[in-house]
Structures are given as C-alpha cells and as structure tokens.
Write a protein that holds these residues in place. Sequence first.
Motif, PDB file in Angstrom:
ATOM      1  N   VAL A  23      10.054  -6.967  10.129  1.00 28.53           N
ATOM      2  CA  VAL A  23      11.385  -7.454   9.777  1.00 28.53           C
ATOM      3  C   VAL A  23      11.273  -8.368   8.569  1.00 28.53           C
ATOM      4  O   VAL A  23      10.424  -9.262   8.527  1.00 28.53           O
ATOM      5  CB  VAL A  23      12.019  -8.221  10.947  1.00 28.53           C
ATOM      6  N   ALA A  24      12.133  -8.142   7.596  1.00 31.70           N
ATOM      7  CA  ALA A  24      12.143  -8.957   6.385  1.00 31.70           C
ATOM      8  C   ALA A  24      13.339  -9.887   6.393  1.00 31.70           C
ATOM      9  O   ALA A  24      14.447  -9.485   6.757  1.00 31.70           O
ATOM     10  CB  ALA A  24      12.195  -8.073   5.151  1.00 31.70           C
ATOM     11  N   THR A  69       3.667   7.359  10.818  1.00 32.33           N
ATOM     12  CA  THR A  69       4.821   7.592   9.950  1.00 32.33           C
ATOM     13  C   THR A  69       5.537   6.280   9.666  1.00 32.33           C
ATOM     14  O   THR A  69       5.809   5.506  10.592  1.00 32.33           O
ATOM     15  CB  THR A  69       5.817   8.566  10.603  1.00 32.33           C
ATOM     16  N   ILE A  70       5.836   6.052   8.400  1.00 31.10           N
ATOM     17  CA  ILE A  70       6.653   4.899   7.994  1.00 31.10           C
ATOM     18  C   ILE A  70       8.112   5.316   7.969  1.00 31.10           C
ATOM     19  O   ILE A  70       8.438   6.414   7.496  1.00 31.10           O
ATOM     20  CB  ILE A  70       6.256   4.405   6.595  1.00 31.10           C
ATOM     21  N   SER A  71       8.979   4.429   8.457  1.00 30.02           N
ATOM     22  CA  SER A  71      10.413   4.672   8.359  1.00 30.02           C
ATOM     23  C   SER A  71      11.132   3.353   8.117  1.00 30.02           C
ATOM     24  O   SER A  71      10.528   2.281   8.237  1.00 30.02           O
ATOM     25  CB  SER A  71      10.943   5.346   9.626  1.00 30.02           C
ATOM     26  N   THR A  72      12.407   3.458   7.759  1.00 30.29           N
ATOM     27  CA  THR A  72      13.197   2.270   7.405  1.00 30.29           C
ATOM     28  C   THR A  72      14.529   2.287   8.132  1.00 30.29           C
ATOM     29  O   THR A  72      15.169   3.334   8.234  1.00 30.29           O
ATOM     30  CB  THR A  72      13.465   2.232   5.887  1.00 30.29           C
ATOM     31  N   ASP A  73      14.920   1.117   8.621  1.00 38.14           N
ATOM     32  CA  ASP A  73      16.267   0.927   9.167  1.00 38.14           C
ATOM     33  C   ASP A  73      16.918  -0.153   8.312  1.00 38.14           C
ATOM     34  O   ASP A  73      16.670  -1.340   8.516  1.00 38.14           O
ATOM     35  CB  ASP A  73      16.191   0.509  10.636  1.00 38.14           C
ATOM     36  N   ASN A  74      17.721   0.259   7.350  1.00 35.43           N
ATOM     37  CA  ASN A  74      18.315  -0.705   6.422  1.00 35.43           C
ATOM     38  C   ASN A  74      19.270  -1.656   7.128  1.00 35.43           C
ATOM     39  O   ASN A  74      19.378  -2.834   6.751  1.00 35.43           O
ATOM     40  CB  ASN A  74      19.041   0.022   5.300  1.00 35.43           C
ATOM     41  N   ALA A  75      19.957  -1.173   8.143  1.00 35.60           N
ATOM     42  CA  ALA A  75      20.910  -2.030   8.858  1.00 35.60           C
ATOM     43  C   ALA A  75      20.194  -3.193   9.533  1.00 35.60           C
ATOM     44  O   ALA A  75      20.753  -4.291   9.657  1.00 35.60           O
ATOM     45  CB  ALA A  75      21.681  -1.215   9.872  1.00 35.60           C
ATOM     46  N   ARG A  76      18.971  -2.969   9.970  1.00 33.52           N
ATOM     47  CA  ARG A  76      18.184  -4.007  10.634  1.00 33.52           C
ATOM     48  C   ARG A  76      17.218  -4.698   9.680  1.00 33.52           C
ATOM     49  O   ARG A  76      16.465  -5.579  10.094  1.00 33.52           O
ATOM     50  CB  ARG A  76      17.411  -3.403  11.795  1.00 33.52           C
ATOM     51  N   ASN A  77      17.220  -4.237   8.418  1.00 31.21           N
ATOM     52  CA  ASN A  77      16.290  -4.778   7.423  1.00 31.21           C
ATOM     53  C   ASN A  77      14.848  -4.737   7.930  1.00 31.21           C
ATOM     54  O   ASN A  77      14.079  -5.697   7.793  1.00 31.21           O
ATOM     55  CB  ASN A  77      16.666  -6.207   7.028  1.00 31.21           C
TER      56      ASN A  77
END
Length: 126
Positions: A23-24, A69-77
């Motif tokens: 988390v950022a 696997t890398i993935s991103t959840d922009n809503a959760r940053n």
Amino acid sequence: QVQLVESGGGLVQAGGSLRLSCVASGRTISSYTMAWFRQGPGKEREFVAAINRNDGSTYYADFVKGRFTISTDNARNTRYLQMNSLKPEDTAVYYCAATISALGSFYSRRNRYDYWGQGTQVTVSS
C-alpha cells in the motif's frame, strides 16, 4: 515522497499460495515504477518482479515466471504480488520498492529504487 507498507506474508506449505500487498501513501501508486525484491537467510536481496509506471509492463525473475503475478488496484492504491506454487526456496523477507522514474532495462537493480517498505516474511514449509 511515498511511504510503502507491505502485508500478506505468512507460513504456507509447499505448493500453496500467498498474496502480498504493498500500500502506498502520499501519491498515486500508478505514478511509480514498483518492484518486489526478496532476501532469504544468508543471501543478498534479489529482484523478483517489477511493473513499469509508463505502460504497466511487467517483468519477472526467471525463477518466478509462471508462478508470480504483479497486479494493481488503483482504487486501493495498492499493488499485489500473487504467489502460486510456492517452494521452500521462496522463503524470504519480501520488500516492495518504488521509484518515480521509468527504469527501462534497469528495473531489476535495487539501487534504482528510492522508497522501500519494511518487508514481510514469507516462509514455505516442505
């Protein structure tokens, strides 16, 4: 400036799965090139996987290709590292790292990353 906090580590049997989170805080995570590194007992910190800030390209170390696997959840940053088919040799402290730069071919070099999380322990039992 960004702060990174990893979570999701733990103890799992060989063949099992874990999902690590990074988390950022401070800035949108997709603004950063991010990577996962790991450091096993008595070993140097090594590159695991990365995702490029510009186009979302992903890169993996040979020893995790097809399993992680890398993935991103922009809503959760948040960025994730999904780890499947875990092996005892995957046992390590896993760190996420970030840089505002697009690293091109230097994505695996740890000295290119400016921000680091505190690490999360992954232990795989045989």
